[in-house]
Motif scaffolding. Structure first.
Motif, mmCIF file in Angstrom:
data_model
loop_
_atom_site.group_PDB
_atom_site.id
_atom_site.type_symbol
_atom_site.label_atom_id
_atom_site.label_comp_id
_atom_site.label_asym_id
_atom_site.label_seq_id
_atom_site.Cartn_x
_atom_site.Cartn_y
_atom_site.Cartn_z
ATOM 1 N N THR A 114 5.862 15.117 21.860
ATOM 2 C CA THR A 114 4.632 15.897 21.734
ATOM 3 C C THR A 114 4.728 16.871 20.564
ATOM 4 O OG1 THR A 114 5.555 17.351 23.437
ATOM 5 C CG2 THR A 114 3.914 15.732 24.129
ATOM 6 N N THR A 115 5.947 17.294 20.269
ATOM 7 C CA THR A 115 6.182 18.199 19.144
ATOM 8 C C THR A 115 7.403 17.718 18.365
ATOM 9 O OG1 THR A 115 5.329 20.084 20.398
ATOM 10 C CG2 THR A 115 6.616 20.581 18.431
ATOM 11 N N VAL A 163 0.899 8.342 15.560
ATOM 12 C CA VAL A 163 1.107 9.499 16.436
ATOM 13 C C VAL A 163 0.421 10.744 15.883
ATOM 14 C CG1 VAL A 163 3.281 8.621 17.366
ATOM 15 C CG2 VAL A 163 3.311 10.093 15.330
ATOM 16 N N LEU A 164 0.148 10.746 14.583
ATOM 17 C CA LEU A 164 -0.484 11.913 13.960
ATOM 18 C C LEU A 164 -1.961 12.034 14.322
ATOM 19 C CD1 LEU A 164 1.070 11.677 10.378
ATOM 20 C CD2 LEU A 164 1.775 13.190 12.245
ATOM 21 N N LEU A 173 3.265 18.298 14.414
ATOM 22 C CA LEU A 173 4.321 18.032 13.440
ATOM 23 C C LEU A 173 4.499 19.194 12.482
ATOM 24 C CD1 LEU A 173 6.305 15.903 12.252
ATOM 25 C CD2 LEU A 173 4.444 15.190 10.743
ATOM 26 N N HIS A 174 5.720 19.706 12.397
ATOM 27 C CA HIS A 174 6.071 20.774 11.461
ATOM 28 C C HIS A 174 7.170 20.227 10.554
ATOM 29 C CE1 HIS A 174 7.293 25.290 10.811
ATOM 30 N NE2 HIS A 174 7.218 24.604 9.684
ATOM 31 N N VAL A 175 6.850 20.077 9.268
ATOM 32 C CA VAL A 175 7.783 19.491 8.311
ATOM 33 C C VAL A 175 8.118 20.498 7.222
ATOM 34 C CG1 VAL A 175 8.132 17.662 6.599
ATOM 35 C CG2 VAL A 175 6.866 17.179 8.705
ATOM 36 N N VAL A 176 9.409 20.629 6.950
ATOM 37 C CA VAL A 176 9.876 21.398 5.803
ATOM 38 C C VAL A 176 10.545 20.412 4.848
ATOM 39 C CG1 VAL A 176 11.373 23.230 4.953
ATOM 40 C CG2 VAL A 176 10.229 23.482 7.174
ATOM 41 N N LEU A 177 9.989 20.291 3.645
ATOM 42 C CA LEU A 177 10.548 19.407 2.631
ATOM 43 C C LEU A 177 11.305 20.225 1.600
ATOM 44 C CD1 LEU A 177 7.573 16.988 1.818
ATOM 45 C CD2 LEU A 177 9.576 16.486 3.220
ATOM 46 N N PRO A 206 -5.106 19.537 11.559
ATOM 47 C CA PRO A 206 -4.780 20.754 12.327
ATOM 48 C C PRO A 206 -3.438 20.689 13.039
ATOM 49 C CG PRO A 206 -6.470 19.465 13.435
ATOM 50 C CD PRO A 206 -6.302 18.859 12.081
ATOM 51 N N ASN A 207 -2.915 19.483 13.262
ATOM 52 C CA ASN A 207 -1.646 19.337 13.977
ATOM 53 C C ASN A 207 -0.462 19.125 13.040
ATOM 54 O OD1 ASN A 207 -3.145 16.775 13.624
ATOM 55 N ND2 ASN A 207 -1.275 15.838 14.405
#
Length: 259
Positions: A114-115, A163-164, A173-177, A206-207
């Motif tokens: 879910t996260t 899933v997005l 989804l929280h992504v750090v590149l 938004p997610n």
């Protein structure tokens, strides 16, 4: 670099069930031998079920979860999940041969997360890749790969991204590149331009929360490998996955504080 089989793959369902049933058994303090008695079987049967190598029926799920004193709502959820395993499955998963056994558990967890929070070092993460960029990544890892296999892998990776936008609850989804991922050209400058434009577009969802760790960050801590943290709210499970050039490690799953 591996891709995810279709999310309805019976193998994925069996693995997910195994993960959760083992966690419930251990939390309840039962041995595999004690659980096997409840099913009128032998300990190896429990071992195979918990490792995802053997299917389990909804009735067997209810027997085990009742033994483990599992809340009714979760019993029902797991029994329904077991009911999704086809009794006859003649069609092989599209990428069964492309996904090693050690990676199967990660795929099962990711499909139901879910996260997800992750840090990517060298390239844009798979959930945010365009088709052309994904193809370039796969060919960079294996230039002599069968083009037909690459085509199937690319299409599978695109389906992974569902899933997005799934309804009603898309993954958060929280992504750090790392800035390196944005400068490293894979395929061609045109492919990279398309990929960067896609990142801008998808970051408006938004997610999806997308950040870039710049080279010039004076207080940044160097992380040399990809790190993924997944949380499955309904199953109350969380796990950490670490990946680098030497190995891939899925840290122990278990109930921890929500993200």
């Amino acid at each position: 670099m591996y891709d995810v089989p279709p999310l309805s793959d019976p193998r994925m369902i069996k693995i997910q069930l195994g993960i959760e049933l083992r966690q419930l058994r251990e939390d309840a303090g039962f041995t595999a031998a004690e659980a096997a008695v409840a099913l009128s079987g032998q300990p190896p049967k429990i071992s195979k079920i918990e490792s995802g190598k053997q299917a389990i029926t909804p009735d067997e799920v209810m027997i085990l979860t009742e033994l483990y004193d599992t809340p009714l709502s979760r019993r029902t959820y797991l029994a329904d999940l077991a009911g999704k395993i086809p009794k006859r499955n003649r069609r092989r998963g599209m990428h069964r041969d492309a996904v090693p056994d050690w990676f199967q558990r990660f795929l099962a967890l990711e499909s139901d997360a879910t996260t997800m929070r992750l840090y990517e070092v060298e390239m844009v993460t798979g959930l945010l890749q365009t088709k052309n960029y994904a193809r370039a990544v796969l060919l960079a890892w294996e230039p002599a790969a069968d083009p037909r296999l690459v085509d199937r892998q690319v299409e599978t990776r695109m389906r992974r991204q569902e899933v997005l936008t799934r309804e009603p609850d898309p993954i958060q989804l929280h992504v750090v590149l790392s800035e390196a991922a944005l400068h490293r050209v894979l395929g061609s400058p045109e492919i990279m331009r398309e990929q960067l434009e896609h990142l801008i577009q998808i970051s408006h969802l938004p997610n999806v929360f997308l950040q870039v760790l710049p080279f010039a960050n004076p207080s940044g801590i160097t992380v040399s490998s990809t790190v993924t943290l997944m949380h499955l709210a309904e199953q109350r499970l969380s796990t950490v996955y670490l990946e680098d050039l030497r190995c891939d490690v899925l840290m122990g799953t278990g109930a921890i504080h929500p993200l």
